[in-house]
Design a protein around this motif. Structure first.
Motif, PDB file in Angstrom:
ATOM      1  N   LYS A   4      59.583  -2.389 -47.411  1.00  0.00           N
ATOM      2  CA  LYS A   4      59.132  -2.256 -46.241  1.00  0.00           C
ATOM      3  C   LYS A   4      59.799  -1.369 -45.458  1.00  0.00           C
ATOM      4  O   LYS A   4      59.805  -0.087 -45.300  1.00  0.00           O
ATOM      5  CB  LYS A   4      60.171  -3.424 -45.685  1.00  0.00           C
ATOM      6  CG  LYS A   4      59.287  -5.080 -45.419  1.00  0.00           C
ATOM      7  CD  LYS A   4      59.237  -6.010 -44.476  1.00  0.00           C
ATOM      8  CE  LYS A   4      58.179  -6.988 -44.460  1.00  0.00           C
ATOM      9  NZ  LYS A   4      58.592  -7.802 -43.810  1.00  0.00           N
ATOM     10  N   SER A   8      58.218   2.334 -44.041  1.00  0.00           N
ATOM     11  CA  SER A   8      58.512   2.516 -42.484  1.00  0.00           C
ATOM     12  C   SER A   8      59.058   3.840 -42.612  1.00  0.00           C
ATOM     13  O   SER A   8      59.374   4.143 -41.886  1.00  0.00           O
ATOM     14  CB  SER A   8      59.229   1.902 -42.319  1.00  0.00           C
ATOM     15  OG  SER A   8      60.920   1.437 -42.500  1.00  0.00           O
ATOM     16  N   ASP A  16      59.265   5.925 -39.265  1.00  0.00           N
ATOM     17  CA  ASP A  16      58.140   5.678 -38.175  1.00  0.00           C
ATOM     18  C   ASP A  16      58.563   4.607 -37.317  1.00  0.00           C
ATOM     19  O   ASP A  16      57.719   3.744 -37.614  1.00  0.00           O
ATOM     20  CB  ASP A  16      57.137   5.669 -38.967  1.00  0.00           C
ATOM     21  CG  ASP A  16      56.147   5.837 -38.697  1.00  0.00           C
ATOM     22  OD1 ASP A  16      56.051   6.297 -37.195  1.00  0.00           O
ATOM     23  OD2 ASP A  16      54.720   5.401 -39.411  1.00  0.00           O
ATOM     24  N   GLN A  18      56.400   4.407 -34.874  1.00  0.00           N
ATOM     25  CA  GLN A  18      54.769   3.267 -34.611  1.00  0.00           C
ATOM     26  C   GLN A  18      54.626   1.979 -36.012  1.00  0.00           C
ATOM     27  O   GLN A  18      54.098   0.850 -35.976  1.00  0.00           O
ATOM     28  CB  GLN A  18      53.717   3.832 -35.121  1.00  0.00           C
ATOM     29  CG  GLN A  18      53.481   5.220 -33.817  1.00  0.00           C
ATOM     30  CD  GLN A  18      52.664   5.972 -33.742  1.00  0.00           C
ATOM     31  OE1 GLN A  18      52.107   6.485 -34.642  1.00  0.00           O
ATOM     32  NE2 GLN A  18      51.795   6.232 -32.342  1.00  0.00           N
ATOM     33  N   GLN A  19      55.233   3.141 -36.988  1.00  0.00           N
ATOM     34  CA  GLN A  19      54.425   1.366 -38.481  1.00  0.00           C
ATOM     35  C   GLN A  19      55.943   0.554 -38.178  1.00  0.00           C
ATOM     36  O   GLN A  19      55.663  -0.509 -38.671  1.00  0.00           O
ATOM     37  CB  GLN A  19      55.618   2.170 -39.374  1.00  0.00           C
ATOM     38  CG  GLN A  19      54.789   1.817 -40.680  1.00  0.00           C
ATOM     39  CD  GLN A  19      54.331   2.476 -42.334  1.00  0.00           C
ATOM     40  OE1 GLN A  19      55.000   3.395 -42.232  1.00  0.00           O
ATOM     41  NE2 GLN A  19      54.394   1.919 -43.125  1.00  0.00           N
ATOM     42  N   GLU A  20      57.452   1.223 -37.772  1.00  0.00           N
ATOM     43  CA  GLU A  20      58.505   0.084 -37.197  1.00  0.00           C
ATOM     44  C   GLU A  20      57.748  -0.938 -36.387  1.00  0.00           C
ATOM     45  O   GLU A  20      58.394  -2.279 -36.636  1.00  0.00           O
ATOM     46  CB  GLU A  20      59.561   0.434 -37.048  1.00  0.00           C
ATOM     47  CG  GLU A  20      61.043  -0.294 -36.744  1.00  0.00           C
ATOM     48  CD  GLU A  20      62.271   0.434 -36.802  1.00  0.00           C
ATOM     49  OE1 GLU A  20      62.429   0.336 -37.110  1.00  0.00           O
ATOM     50  OE2 GLU A  20      61.919   1.724 -35.636  1.00  0.00           O
ATOM     51  N   GLU A  22      54.756  -2.253 -35.243  1.00  0.00           N
ATOM     52  CA  GLU A  22      54.198  -2.949 -36.033  1.00  0.00           C
ATOM     53  C   GLU A  22      54.443  -3.919 -37.432  1.00  0.00           C
ATOM     54  O   GLU A  22      53.997  -4.909 -37.139  1.00  0.00           O
ATOM     55  CB  GLU A  22      53.012  -2.346 -36.974  1.00  0.00           C
ATOM     56  CG  GLU A  22      51.370  -2.634 -37.694  1.00  0.00           C
ATOM     57  CD  GLU A  22      51.021  -1.731 -38.064  1.00  0.00           C
ATOM     58  OE1 GLU A  22      50.495  -2.408 -39.218  1.00  0.00           O
ATOM     59  OE2 GLU A  22      50.928  -0.907 -38.003  1.00  0.00           O
ATOM     60  N   THR A  23      55.680  -3.466 -38.314  1.00  0.00           N
ATOM     61  CA  THR A  23      56.137  -4.311 -38.573  1.00  0.00           C
ATOM     62  C   THR A  23      56.922  -5.524 -37.794  1.00  0.00           C
ATOM     63  O   THR A  23      56.445  -6.668 -38.125  1.00  0.00           O
ATOM     64  CB  THR A  23      57.017  -3.422 -39.069  1.00  0.00           C
ATOM     65  OG1 THR A  23      56.249  -2.948 -40.580  1.00  0.00           O
ATOM     66  CG2 THR A  23      57.521  -5.070 -40.205  1.00  0.00           C
TER      67      THR A  23
END
Length: 104
Positions: A4, A8, A16, A18-20, A22-23
């Motif tokens: 993970k 990220s 990132d 946005q990815q963080e 989303e997670t």
């Protein structure tokens, strides 16, 4: 957990956002109302620490917002199901009963 963290990370080595987020949203989706509220409360305690750097405060605030949005969503679902109960029988209303109640 290491996967993970690597996933990220942006190409320049930073996380990132946005990815963080989303997670975090995916994680929050699996929590009950009580669990999400407890997680938000823990983040609030963390936010009250005067020694946290600004970037950490910002991340904790964003994550707390996600938990609170999840709580609001769960509450809205419960509110909708309560509104759909027949007040006389406390049983779920049928669509026919709702239409009859709505007509003048």
């Amino acid at each position: 957990m290491a996967a993970k963290s690597k996933a990220s990370r942006a190409s320049n080595g930073s996380i990132d956002p946005q990815q963080e987020e989303e997670t975090w949203r995916k994680d929050a989706d699996h929590l009950s109302y009580e669990e999400a509220l407890q997680a938000a409360d823990l983040l609030l305690s963390h936010l009250q620490n005067d020694t946290l750097p600004l970037s950490e405060l910002e991340r904790a605030h964003r994550r707390g917002q996600i938990y609170l949005e999840h709580c609001q969503s769960l509450l809205a679902q419960v509110e909708q199901s309560v509104q759909e109960l027949d007040p006389e029988t406390m049983m779920p209303q049928t669509h026919d009963k709702k239409a009859a109640d709505a007509s003048p």
